[in-house]
Motif scaffolding. Structure first.
Motif, PDB file in Angstrom:
ATOM      1  N   LEU A   1      49.371   5.259  20.217  1.00 53.30           N
ATOM      2  CA  LEU A   1      49.413   3.749  20.021  1.00 53.30           C
ATOM      3  C   LEU A   1      48.151   3.078  20.376  1.00 53.30           C
ATOM      4  N   SER A   2      47.866   3.563  21.733  1.00 55.51           N
ATOM      5  CA  SER A   2      46.875   2.823  22.161  1.00 55.51           C
ATOM      6  C   SER A   2      45.227   3.222  22.318  1.00 55.51           C
ATOM      7  N   ARG A   3      44.244   2.330  22.031  1.00 51.10           N
ATOM      8  CA  ARG A   3      42.817   2.894  22.286  1.00 51.10           C
ATOM      9  C   ARG A   3      42.541   3.207  23.753  1.00 51.10           C
ATOM     10  N   PRO A   4      43.016   2.392  24.795  1.00 52.42           N
ATOM     11  CA  PRO A   4      42.861   2.990  26.191  1.00 52.42           C
ATOM     12  C   PRO A   4      43.291   4.209  26.568  1.00 52.42           C
ATOM     13  N   VAL A   5      44.621   4.665  26.124  1.00 52.95           N
ATOM     14  CA  VAL A   5      44.767   6.044  26.228  1.00 52.95           C
ATOM     15  C   VAL A   5      43.934   7.118  25.491  1.00 52.95           C
ATOM     16  N   THR A   6      43.619   6.747  24.204  1.00 50.69           N
ATOM     17  CA  THR A   6      42.540   7.691  23.753  1.00 50.69           C
ATOM     18  C   THR A   6      41.239   7.928  24.369  1.00 50.69           C
ATOM     19  N   ARG A   7      40.664   6.545  24.972  1.00 53.01           N
ATOM     20  CA  ARG A   7      39.641   6.728  25.758  1.00 53.01           C
ATOM     21  C   ARG A   7      39.844   7.622  27.131  1.00 53.01           C
ATOM     22  N   LEU A   8      41.040   7.541  27.496  1.00 52.97           N
ATOM     23  CA  LEU A   8      41.248   8.143  28.797  1.00 52.97           C
ATOM     24  C   LEU A   8      41.311   9.557  28.438  1.00 52.97           C
ATOM     25  N   LEU A   9      41.762  10.247  27.526  1.00 49.86           N
ATOM     26  CA  LEU A   9      41.911  11.541  27.039  1.00 49.86           C
ATOM     27  C   LEU A   9      40.595  12.276  26.624  1.00 49.86           C
ATOM     28  N   SER A  10      39.570  11.143  26.248  1.00 47.74           N
ATOM     29  CA  SER A  10      38.290  11.608  25.701  1.00 47.74           C
ATOM     30  C   SER A  10      37.373  11.604  27.098  1.00 47.74           C
ATOM     31  N   ARG A  11      37.640  11.304  28.240  1.00 48.03           N
ATOM     32  CA  ARG A  11      36.691  11.270  29.513  1.00 48.03           C
ATOM     33  C   ARG A  11      36.424  12.632  29.622  1.00 48.03           C
ATOM     34  N   PRO A  12      35.192  13.106  30.031  1.00 51.33           N
ATOM     35  CA  PRO A  12      34.647  14.151  30.499  1.00 51.33           C
ATOM     36  C   PRO A  12      34.982  14.479  31.977  1.00 51.33           C
ATOM     37  N   ASP A  13      35.278  13.380  32.663  1.00 47.22           N
ATOM     38  CA  ASP A  13      35.579  13.499  34.111  1.00 47.22           C
ATOM     39  C   ASP A  13      36.964  13.587  34.461  1.00 47.22           C
ATOM     40  N   VAL A  14      38.165  13.837  33.303  1.00 45.14           N
ATOM     41  CA  VAL A  14      39.374  13.874  33.683  1.00 45.14           C
ATOM     42  C   VAL A  14      39.633  15.272  32.865  1.00 45.14           C
ATOM     43  N   GLU A  15      40.581  15.954  34.114  1.00 48.94           N
ATOM     44  CA  GLU A  15      41.237  17.016  33.441  1.00 48.94           C
ATOM     45  C   GLU A  15      42.238  16.800  32.692  1.00 48.94           C
ATOM     46  N   VAL A  16      42.460  17.475  31.361  1.00 54.97           N
ATOM     47  CA  VAL A  16      43.446  17.054  30.514  1.00 54.97           C
ATOM     48  C   VAL A  16      44.607  18.528  30.390  1.00 54.97           C
ATOM     49  N   LEU A  17      45.460  18.410  30.669  1.00 56.49           N
ATOM     50  CA  LEU A  17      46.778  19.377  30.287  1.00 56.49           C
ATOM     51  C   LEU A  17      47.629  18.927  29.416  1.00 56.49           C
ATOM     52  N   ALA A  18      47.841  19.606  28.568  1.00 53.35           N
ATOM     53  CA  ALA A  18      48.695  19.263  27.169  1.00 53.35           C
ATOM     54  C   ALA A  18      49.866  20.186  26.951  1.00 53.35           C
ATOM     55  N   ALA A  19      51.134  19.783  26.727  1.00 51.69           N
ATOM     56  CA  ALA A  19      52.018  20.500  26.182  1.00 51.69           C
ATOM     57  C   ALA A  19      51.944  20.688  24.749  1.00 51.69           C
ATOM     58  N   PRO A  20      52.323  21.731  24.095  1.00 48.49           N
ATOM     59  CA  PRO A  20      52.118  22.038  22.468  1.00 48.49           C
ATOM     60  C   PRO A  20      53.174  20.947  21.869  1.00 48.49           C
ATOM     61  N   ALA A  21      52.533  20.167  21.048  1.00 53.71           N
ATOM     62  CA  ALA A  21      53.431  19.166  20.168  1.00 53.71           C
ATOM     63  C   ALA A  21      54.352  20.313  19.136  1.00 53.71           C
ATOM     64  N   ARG A  22      55.451  19.731  18.976  1.00 52.75           N
ATOM     65  CA  ARG A  22      56.187  20.536  17.752  1.00 52.75           C
ATOM     66  C   ARG A  22      55.810  19.971  16.332  1.00 52.75           C
ATOM     67  N   GLY A  23      56.036  20.987  15.485  1.00 55.75           N
ATOM     68  CA  GLY A  23      55.556  20.617  14.077  1.00 55.75           C
ATOM     69  C   GLY A  23      54.442  21.204  13.549  1.00 55.75           C
ATOM     70  N   ALA A  24      54.113  21.085  12.408  1.00 55.79           N
ATOM     71  CA  ALA A  24      53.102  21.905  11.589  1.00 55.79           C
ATOM     72  C   ALA A  24      51.735  21.477  12.445  1.00 55.79           C
ATOM     73  N   TRP A  25      51.481  20.318  12.717  1.00 58.21           N
ATOM     74  CA  TRP A  25      50.232  19.915  13.118  1.00 58.21           C
ATOM     75  C   TRP A  25      50.303  19.860  14.680  1.00 58.21           C
ATOM     76  N   SER A  26      50.247  20.786  15.607  1.00 55.41           N
ATOM     77  CA  SER A  26      50.583  20.949  16.929  1.00 55.41           C
ATOM     78  C   SER A  26      49.338  20.932  17.758  1.00 55.41           C
ATOM     79  N   THR A  27      48.067  20.867  17.161  1.00 55.35           N
ATOM     80  CA  THR A  27      46.901  21.111  17.804  1.00 55.35           C
ATOM     81  C   THR A  27      46.800  19.716  18.296  1.00 55.35           C
ATOM     82  N   PRO A  28      46.345  19.596  19.609  1.00 54.10           N
ATOM     83  CA  PRO A  28      46.093  18.017  20.098  1.00 54.10           C
ATOM     84  C   PRO A  28      44.873  17.433  19.452  1.00 54.10           C
ATOM     85  N   PRO A  29      44.680  16.302  19.191  1.00 56.06           N
ATOM     86  CA  PRO A  29      43.521  15.845  18.570  1.00 56.06           C
ATOM     87  C   PRO A  29      42.369  15.463  19.737  1.00 56.06           C
TER      88      PRO A  29
END
Length: 346
Positions: A77-105
């Motif tokens: 939904l939001s660019r602030p969240v997208t920027r947060l997930l792209s920051r090199p100084d932040v550790e990102v842990l993700a749960a696999p999404a359901r469906g055919a396209w499950s790889t996080p972008p």
């Protein structure tokens, strides 16, 4: 990559719940004492840890202090969240999404699953700072909108969100309505079993009226069914109001935010003042359609409202069957209003 089953305490953590997350992010945020940044259709915007104005806080001091993000579902939904997930100084842990396209972008440093739990409940000061900031910005936002002349699309989204009862169904259209709802709806009570769904993506505008009607028919046990969408989205699928002989008709209130065009584009790069000469024809796309006459052609009951009080009255007096509530708002001030909202700070 093996999932992390236990998250150590220490890093300043937030939990992001994207579309179709379900309860796990809410449970993890509660157990860890962490802020929950949950999109409306995540299924996790419940409980005391879900923040309302999180996207307005992410580019501020608190957002810059984040050290770890745990992600569930598909946050889009939001660019602030997208920027947060792209920051090199932040550790990102993700749960696999359901469906055919499950790889996080977005880059991922590790994985979690539905059973991942915190090692211990974290320092309460971190969460309390987010709650205090969220309440401060929320109060300022409500005051700003209240003082704005005329009805705003944010107030429409808030009123419809409040009208969804426990056990209710809420279908939300793409572009501005789902983002306005994201900024306005507070966390619902855990266990109330509201169902929020939204057409999203490149073709999200397609078939939203039909989607809402189909969802209402497919969930007959809903205590009430409502839909929220923009005028262009509504016009793109008005033939969904045409029901064949003998076809079932659900009880469904469709709220159309009518600003005579595509307001989402006023808030993007093409809405900048230097593009004003070409903007209306290419992106604003005013249509001038009389929605009352359009609804009359399909014998669909229609209300036209221009204030929060009128909207709340219409929402509180459903006629049964399919009905359309047209909420008339401005588009000429949308970019400036959005800029003032984004400048709110705790």
């Amino acid at each position: 990559m093996a999932a992390v089953n236990v998250l150590p305490a220490g890093p300043r953590t937030v939990v992001v719940a994207g579309d179709d997350s379900g309860p796990p992010p809410r449970i993890l945020a509660q157990d860890g004492g962490w802020p929950l940044l949950a999109e409306p259709t995540s299924g996790a915007r419940t409980g005391d840890h879900a923040l309302r104005c999180y996207r307005l806080l992410l580019d501020g001091e608190l957002g810059r202090s984040i050290e770890r993000v745990v992600v569930f579902g598909r946050p889009t939904l939001s660019r602030p969240v997208t920027r947060l997930l792209s920051r090199p100084d932040v550790e990102v842990l993700a749960a696999p999404a359901r469906g055919a396209w499950s790889t996080p972008p977005f880059p991922v440093d590790g994985t979690v699953d539905r059973d991942t739990r915190p090692e211990a409940r974290d320092d309460t000061g971190w969460f309390e700072a987010w709650v205090e900031a969220d309440r401060s910005v929320g109060r300022q936002l409500d005051r700003l909108l209240h003082e704005e002349p005329g009805l705003t699309p944010h107030e429409v989204a808030g009123a419809v969100g409040r009208a969804v009862p426990p056990g209710g169904l809420f279908v939300v259209g793409p572009s501005s309505p789902i983002r306005d709802l994201d900024l306005m709806v507070r966390g619902y009570a855990v266990g109330d079993r509201r169902k929020l769904i939204a057409n999203r993506g490149l073709s999200g505008i397609d078939g939203v009226v039909s989607t809402a009607i189909g969802a209402a028919l497919g969930r007959p046990h809903s205590t009430r069914s409502l839909a929220l969408m923009g005028d262009v989205t509504f016009l793109h699928d008005t033939n969904g109001l045409v029901l064949g002989p003998g076809e079932p008709e659900p009880d469904l209130t469709i709220v159309v935010v009518n600003d005579d065009g595509g307001s989402i584009f006023t808030m993007l790069e093409q809405g900048a003042p230097e593009h004003a000469q070409q903007f209306e024809r290419l992106f604003g796309t005013p249509h001038g359609v009389d929605l009352a006459q359009l609804c009359a052609a399909t014998r669909t009951p229609h209300w036209r409202v221009g204030s929060v009080a009128e909207l709340e009255h219409a929402l509180g007096s459903p006629n049964g069957g399919i009905e359309v509530v047209e909420a008339v708002v401005r588009r000429d001030n949308r970019r400036e209003l959005d800029e003032r909202i984004r400048r709110l700070v705790p």
